[in-house]
Design a protein around this motif. Structure first.
Motif, short mmCIF file in Angstrom:
data_model
loop_
_atom_site.label_atom_id
_atom_site.label_comp_id
_atom_site.label_asym_id
_atom_site.label_seq_id
_atom_site.Cartn_x
_atom_site.Cartn_y
_atom_site.Cartn_z
N UNK A 140 15.76 28.37 -25.96
CA UNK A 140 15.25 28.43 -27.33
C UNK A 140 16.20 29.33 -28.13
N UNK A 141 16.63 28.85 -29.30
CA UNK A 141 17.49 29.66 -30.15
C UNK A 141 16.63 30.73 -30.83
N UNK A 142 17.15 31.97 -30.82
CA UNK A 142 16.33 33.10 -31.27
C UNK A 142 17.14 34.09 -32.08
N UNK A 143 16.41 34.97 -32.78
CA UNK A 143 17.02 36.07 -33.52
C UNK A 143 16.05 37.25 -33.48
N UNK A 144 16.46 38.36 -34.05
CA UNK A 144 15.62 39.56 -34.08
C UNK A 144 14.96 39.70 -35.44
N UNK A 145 13.72 40.14 -35.46
CA UNK A 145 13.00 40.35 -36.72
C UNK A 145 13.66 41.47 -37.50
N UNK A 146 13.95 41.21 -38.76
CA UNK A 146 14.48 42.26 -39.63
C UNK A 146 15.90 42.69 -39.34
N UNK A 147 16.64 41.96 -38.54
CA UNK A 147 18.02 42.34 -38.23
C UNK A 147 18.91 42.12 -39.45
N UNK A 148 19.76 43.10 -39.78
CA UNK A 148 20.68 42.91 -40.90
C UNK A 148 21.79 41.91 -40.56
N UNK A 149 21.92 41.60 -39.28
CA UNK A 149 22.94 40.65 -38.83
C UNK A 149 22.34 39.26 -38.77
N UNK A 150 23.13 38.27 -39.10
CA UNK A 150 22.69 36.90 -38.90
C UNK A 150 23.15 36.53 -37.49
N UNK A 151 22.21 36.62 -36.57
CA UNK A 151 22.55 36.37 -35.17
C UNK A 151 21.71 35.24 -34.63
N UNK A 152 22.25 34.57 -33.65
CA UNK A 152 21.51 33.52 -32.97
C UNK A 152 21.75 33.69 -31.48
N UNK A 153 20.79 34.24 -30.79
CA UNK A 153 20.86 34.37 -29.35
C UNK A 153 20.11 33.22 -28.72
N UNK A 154 20.09 33.22 -27.40
CA UNK A 154 19.40 32.17 -26.66
C UNK A 154 18.38 32.83 -25.73
N UNK A 155 17.14 32.32 -25.79
CA UNK A 155 16.08 32.77 -24.90
C UNK A 155 15.96 31.76 -23.76
N UNK A 156 15.95 32.28 -22.53
CA UNK A 156 15.73 31.43 -21.36
C UNK A 156 14.66 32.08 -20.49
N UNK A 157 14.05 31.30 -19.62
CA UNK A 157 13.09 31.85 -18.68
C UNK A 157 13.79 32.73 -17.66
N UNK A 158 13.13 33.79 -17.23
CA UNK A 158 13.74 34.72 -16.27
C UNK A 158 12.66 35.43 -15.47
N UNK A 159 12.97 35.81 -14.25
CA UNK A 159 12.10 36.63 -13.41
C UNK A 159 10.71 36.04 -13.21
#
Length: 186
Positions: A89-108
């Motif tokens: 799932x493509x993700x970002x951080x709430x309220x981040x001043x950066x325009x970022x797109x990380x990736x969320x994957x299942x883990x553990x």
């Protein structure tokens, strides 16, 4: 009785979200769960007949993303949970001043891993992670979870972090699918 009470509470939260959401919501009951290490998914009692299609976002509570539809029949659908190791799932951080797109994957087994975050973006525990809206069928700002622990490896060009999802597979009884449409008539 406790299960019925929990289900009613969950349904009330979904209906409250439906009132403020610009998306069409199809409320569904969970009819089957797979909590195997290689398959963390649920089956719901709504399908193509209700407008559901592959790739639609599935939420619980006040808009927390639990997964994506991966298979659709006329009256039921299979949902891959975000905690599944094959989930991305493509993700970002709430309220981040950066325009970022990380990736969320299942883990553990029951957690999530946020990856591909540039080193110049500071991560901290308790930060909220949401969908970034760049993925078809997944609207922006759906809550994914909260950062638990940062994995900072000097030999890597990206940061990663463990994320705590806002649900457990065992507790899922009622969910809603966000479908295309411009009203909440479902």
């Amino acid at each position: 009785l406790k299960n019925l009470e929990r289900e009613n509470k969950e349904l009330r939260k979904l209906l409250d979200f439906k009132e403020i959401s610009p998306y069409t919501l199809v409320v569904a009951q969970v009819t089957d769960k797979s909590n195997l290490a290689v398959d963390k998914s649920i089956t719901i009692n709504q399908g193509a007949k209700s407008g559901i299609k592959k790739g639609d976002a599935v939420i619980t509570g006040e808009g927390a993303l639990v997964g994506k539809v991966i298979r659709v029949a006329e009256r039921r659908s299979r949902v891959r949970l975000s905690i599944d190791i094959k989930s991305t799932i493509l993700a970002t951080l709430v309220g981040s001043p950066h325009i970022i797109a990380g990736v969320i994957t299942g883990a553990q087994g029951t957690g999530l891993l946020l990856t591909l975050i540039p080193k110049n973006v500071l991560l901290s525990p308790k930060e909220k992670v949401v969908t970034d809206g760049l993925e078809e069928g997944i609207p922006p700002n759906l809550y994914i979870g909260e950062i638990l622990e940062i994995q900072d490896d000097e030999n890597e060009i990206f940061n990663s972090a463990f994320v705590d999802p806002p649900y457990t597979a065992e507790d899922l009884t009622t969910v809603a699918v966000l479908t295309e449409g411009n009203s909440n008539s479902q």
